[in-house]
Design a protein around this motif. Structure first.
Motif, PDB file in Angstrom:
ATOM      1  N   LEU A 248       0.958  -1.242  -0.203  1.00  0.00           N
ATOM      2  CA  LEU A 248      -0.036   0.002   0.002  1.00  0.00           C
ATOM      3  C   LEU A 248       0.919   1.247  -0.046  1.00  0.00           C
ATOM      4  O   LEU A 248       0.467   2.265   0.101  1.00  0.00           O
ATOM      5  CB  LEU A 248      -1.108  -0.097   1.201  1.00  0.00           C
ATOM      6  CG  LEU A 248      -1.973  -1.101   1.394  1.00  0.00           C
ATOM      7  CD1 LEU A 248      -3.058  -0.905   2.468  1.00  0.00           C
ATOM      8  CD2 LEU A 248      -2.825  -0.974  -0.032  1.00  0.00           C
ATOM      9  N   GLY A 249       2.099   1.114  -0.390  1.00  0.00           N
ATOM     10  CA  GLY A 249       3.034   2.393  -0.443  1.00  0.00           C
ATOM     11  C   GLY A 249       2.952   3.240   1.007  1.00  0.00           C
ATOM     12  O   GLY A 249       3.452   2.431   1.775  1.00  0.00           O
ATOM     13  N   GLY A 250       2.512   4.400   0.738  1.00  0.00           N
ATOM     14  CA  GLY A 250       2.607   5.134   1.913  1.00  0.00           C
ATOM     15  C   GLY A 250       3.923   6.159   2.053  1.00  0.00           C
ATOM     16  O   GLY A 250       4.028   6.815   3.040  1.00  0.00           O
ATOM     17  N   ASP A 251       4.689   6.289   0.985  1.00  0.00           N
ATOM     18  CA  ASP A 251       5.974   6.955   1.125  1.00  0.00           C
ATOM     19  C   ASP A 251       5.794   8.382   0.415  1.00  0.00           C
ATOM     20  O   ASP A 251       4.705   8.565  -0.389  1.00  0.00           O
ATOM     21  CB  ASP A 251       7.119   6.366   0.103  1.00  0.00           C
ATOM     22  CG  ASP A 251       6.806   6.020  -1.286  1.00  0.00           C
ATOM     23  OD1 ASP A 251       5.460   5.420  -1.315  1.00  0.00           O
ATOM     24  OD2 ASP A 251       7.726   6.360  -2.161  1.00  0.00           O
ATOM     25  N   GLU A 252       6.760   9.369   0.833  1.00  0.00           N
ATOM     26  CA  GLU A 252       6.702  10.472   0.143  1.00  0.00           C
ATOM     27  C   GLU A 252       5.347  11.444  -0.201  1.00  0.00           C
ATOM     28  O   GLU A 252       5.089  11.667  -1.067  1.00  0.00           O
ATOM     29  CB  GLU A 252       7.524  10.497  -1.196  1.00  0.00           C
ATOM     30  CG  GLU A 252       8.888   9.733  -1.251  1.00  0.00           C
ATOM     31  CD  GLU A 252       9.471   9.900  -2.495  1.00  0.00           C
ATOM     32  OE1 GLU A 252      10.300   9.889  -2.929  1.00  0.00           O
ATOM     33  OE2 GLU A 252       8.826   9.480  -3.497  1.00  0.00           O
ATOM     34  N   VAL A 253       4.879  11.426   1.351  1.00  0.00           N
ATOM     35  CA  VAL A 253       3.388  12.241   1.226  1.00  0.00           C
ATOM     36  C   VAL A 253       3.603  13.533   1.565  1.00  0.00           C
ATOM     37  O   VAL A 253       3.972  13.868   2.740  1.00  0.00           O
ATOM     38  CB  VAL A 253       2.471  11.606   2.082  1.00  0.00           C
ATOM     39  CG1 VAL A 253       1.189  12.096   2.286  1.00  0.00           C
ATOM     40  CG2 VAL A 253       2.281  10.068   2.093  1.00  0.00           C
ATOM     41  N   ASN A 254       3.397  14.614   0.584  1.00  0.00           N
ATOM     42  CA  ASN A 254       3.294  16.060   0.913  1.00  0.00           C
ATOM     43  C   ASN A 254       2.223  16.309   1.145  1.00  0.00           C
ATOM     44  O   ASN A 254       1.178  16.470   0.181  1.00  0.00           O
ATOM     45  CB  ASN A 254       4.029  16.563  -0.358  1.00  0.00           C
ATOM     46  CG  ASN A 254       3.808  18.079  -0.261  1.00  0.00           C
ATOM     47  OD1 ASN A 254       3.488  18.520   0.656  1.00  0.00           O
ATOM     48  ND2 ASN A 254       4.686  18.799  -1.237  1.00  0.00           N
ATOM     49  N   THR A 255       1.851  16.494   2.441  1.00  0.00           N
ATOM     50  CA  THR A 255       0.276  16.872   2.790  1.00  0.00           C
ATOM     51  C   THR A 255      -0.277  18.237   2.622  1.00  0.00           C
ATOM     52  O   THR A 255      -1.151  18.679   3.167  1.00  0.00           O
ATOM     53  CB  THR A 255       0.065  16.477   4.476  1.00  0.00           C
ATOM     54  OG1 THR A 255       0.963  17.393   4.840  1.00  0.00           O
ATOM     55  CG2 THR A 255       0.498  15.076   4.365  1.00  0.00           C
ATOM     56  N   SER A 256       0.623  19.082   1.740  1.00  0.00           N
ATOM     57  CA  SER A 256       0.347  20.513   1.774  1.00  0.00           C
ATOM     58  C   SER A 256      -0.946  20.820   1.004  1.00  0.00           C
ATOM     59  O   SER A 256      -1.687  21.752   1.590  1.00  0.00           O
ATOM     60  CB  SER A 256       1.529  21.369   0.918  1.00  0.00           C
ATOM     61  OG  SER A 256       1.526  20.790  -0.272  1.00  0.00           O
ATOM     62  N   CYS A 257      -1.418  19.990   0.109  1.00  0.00           N
ATOM     63  CA  CYS A 257      -2.534  19.988  -0.560  1.00  0.00           C
ATOM     64  C   CYS A 257      -3.891  20.021   0.328  1.00  0.00           C
ATOM     65  O   CYS A 257      -4.978  20.594   0.344  1.00  0.00           O
ATOM     66  CB  CYS A 257      -2.907  18.996  -1.559  1.00  0.00           C
ATOM     67  SG  CYS A 257      -2.305  19.525  -3.136  1.00  0.00           S
ATOM     68  N   TRP A 258      -3.561  19.151   1.561  1.00  0.00           N
ATOM     69  CA  TRP A 258      -4.770  19.055   2.563  1.00  0.00           C
ATOM     70  C   TRP A 258      -5.034  20.332   3.121  1.00  0.00           C
ATOM     71  O   TRP A 258      -6.237  20.730   3.692  1.00  0.00           O
ATOM     72  CB  TRP A 258      -4.450  18.004   3.585  1.00  0.00           C
ATOM     73  CG  TRP A 258      -4.276  16.613   2.879  1.00  0.00           C
ATOM     74  CD1 TRP A 258      -5.033  16.173   1.483  1.00  0.00           C
ATOM     75  CD2 TRP A 258      -4.025  15.213   3.361  1.00  0.00           C
ATOM     76  NE1 TRP A 258      -5.129  14.994   1.332  1.00  0.00           N
ATOM     77  CE2 TRP A 258      -4.354  14.164   2.532  1.00  0.00           C
ATOM     78  CE3 TRP A 258      -3.524  15.141   4.506  1.00  0.00           C
ATOM     79  CZ2 TRP A 258      -3.882  12.991   2.587  1.00  0.00           C
ATOM     80  CZ3 TRP A 258      -3.191  13.754   4.772  1.00  0.00           C
ATOM     81  CH2 TRP A 258      -3.389  12.805   3.851  1.00  0.00           C
TER      82      TRP A 258
END
Length: 518
Positions: free
Chosen positions: A284-294
């Motif tokens: 399920l991946g889960g890497d390199e999550v840039n949450t700035s869009c949220w």
């Protein structure tokens, strides 16, 4: 290298009508797999040469007898892959004997047998030198993987099958299929048919029947298919067909954590996957999550505030909820290591943490009681062309892990062929032969692995294996990929040093081999 091996000095010649007999208590399910594997093995040792010499007066190997003790042909994770292979020097007739607990151990034995044989240009026959042979073998790690990436560049089905074939030559047993990413969504999802609108083009797609075909093709060769959807990041392509999955039209990644439809889509994908990808794990991946869009999207930001969440809380919420969905479909979950680094104590305790950022992670993961797969990018990323084959070989998954119980939590390792800079034209020459160096690290008992000072001797074996791949139609490149553009030198290296090195390694002393290599 096998767990144990002994050999003699007699040369046998393999019958052009080589037969296989199979036996074993209650053994029926795997016979079709074994029969197909035997025919492939015969094709490999003949290599389209015309076998028309005379056997008169020559010791003839007439058949291979295979004994499989356990019934069944299900490729479960951790299946017994051990085998014994013996080839006597005398007999009337002479036959090789394979004994294995499962059909998948027998497949490995047939592969080993094929690598003992070669075409003799003098007799025009297939010969098997150095009989009698006695080989006992089993893998060190249950998980021996290779990642391919069909999002950055589409790989046609025949190319994927060719990669699977090449994996079996070095006894790799997990193909990690990184199917989708932000660049493209090439696979059909019946529950959400517009998802593959995110494919590069109409023709660069995989139907569900294609996926079933690939899975079945791999299983018959002892290879599991690990499917990956990388969430919540690396998923921009999902919104081409379903724009509501984007936080907004101008900020499209990661997937919208505030929308129930996001998790309904994930549920639909994993439901469809469960009908096709039978391996016990899903990635399920889960890497390199840039949450700035949220936080930059007012609607999503308001949802975070309403639920008392910071960005890091929402990241954890997303990963854990996706894990629960996967579990509901019977899967155990593999996640990239950022999930462990950020909230390892909250992960489902059956999570397998996939190390990629660097060394030293596996020891922390197993100390926390979780399982681990090692792919540290500084050593086992095939797209890092500067990493030479000896760097692949010397990368030890159990480095600094001394506790035997913690060592068991390291399932194995995986080399990764990311697709940004390769496609169908050069994937094989970039994978091989460096992947084979890692494959030996994952298969061979630790005490039998070569040490740093033995690299010159080991290089002749790798050169021989590269030539073996080339002869089998696999476009394996040079061990040092930075020299790949020096084609004249590379071709000479295979013909002169590779095959000659194979003879030297068996006929010369270690010191003579070292001198030759220098």
């Amino acid at each position: 290298m096998p767990k144990s091996v002994s050999k003699g000095e007699q040369t046998l010649h393999v019958s052009r009508d080589l037969k296989m007999t199979a036996e074993g208590s209650n053994y029926a399910d795997g016979k079709a797999i074994l029969k197909d594997a035997f025919q492939r093995m015969v094709t490999l040792i003949e290599l389209d040469h015309v076998i028309n010499g005379s056997y008169q007066g020559l010791p003839l190997l007439a058949s291979v007898n295979v004994v499989v003790h356990l019934p069944g042909d299900e490729l479960n994770f951790g299946v017994d892959e051990s085998y014994n292979l013996s080839v006597p020097a005398t007999g009337n007739p002479i036959y090789a004997q394979i004994e294995a607990q499962t059909v998948f151990g027998a497949l490995h034995a047939l592969e080993t047998f094929s690598q003992l044989c070669n075409f003799d240009f003098t007799s025009r026959l297939i010969e098997l030198p150095s009989a009698p042979w006695a080989i006992t073998d089993m893998p060190r790690f249950a998980y021996r993987g290779l990642l391919i990436d069909t999002s950055r560049h589409y790989l046609p089905v025949p190319v994927i099958k060719s990669v699977i074939d090449s994996m079996t030559y070095s006894k790799l047993n997990v193909l990690h299929w990184h199917i989708v990413d932000e660049q493209s969504f090439p696979i059909e999802i019946p529950s959400y048919p517009k998802l593959w609108n995110g494919a590069y083009s109409y023709s660069e797609r995989y139907t569900m029947d294609d996926a079933i075909d690939i899975v079945q093709y791999a299983e018959k060769r002892g290879v599991n298919i690990l499917a990956e959807i990388d969430v919540p990041g690396h998923a921009l392509s999902w919104g081409v067909g379903y724009p509501s999955l984007w936080p907004s039209a101008t900020c499209k990644e990661p997937l919208d954590v505030s929308s129930e439809s996001t998790f309904q889509v994930i549920n639909g994908i994993l439901s469809d996957f469960s009908k096709v990808f039978k391996f016990k794990f899903v990635h399920l991946g889960g890497d390199e999550v840039n949450t700035s869009c949220w936080t930059s999207t007012p609607r999503v930001k308001a949802w975070l505030t309403q639920h008392g969440m910071k960005e890091s809380d929402a990241y954890r919420y997303f990963v854990l909820r996706a894990q629960k969905i996967a579990k509901s479909h019977g899967y155990e979950v593999i996640n990239w290591e950022e999930t462990f680094n950020n909230f390892g104590d909250k992960l489902d305790r059956r999570t397998v943490v996939h190390n990629w950022l660097g060394g030293g992670v596996a020891e922390k993961v197993v100390a926390a009681g979780l399982r681990c797969v090692v792919s540290n990018q500084d050593k086992w990323y095939l797209d890092h062309l500067e990493v030479t084959w000896d760097g692949f070989y010397m990368n030890e998954p159990l480095k600094n892990i001394k506790n035997p119980e913690q060592q068991k939590l390291v399932l194995g390792g995986e080399v990764c062929m990311w697709g940004e800079h390769i496609d169908a034209s050069d994937i094989q020459q970039t994978i091989w032969p460096r992947a084979a160096a890692a494959a030996e690290r994952l298969w061979t008992p630790f005490e039998k692995l070569s040490k740093e000072w033995e690299i010159p001797v080991l290089s002749t074996r790798l050169a021989r294996f590269r030539c073996l791949l080339n002869h089998r139609g696999i476009a394996a490149g040079p061990g040092n990929m930075l020299n790949a553009s020096s084609t004249d030198q590379s071709k000479e290296s295979c013909a002169r040093r590779g095959l000659q090195g194979a003879k030297l390694s068996s006929d010369k002393t270690e010191e003579e081999v070292k001198t030759n290599e220098v």
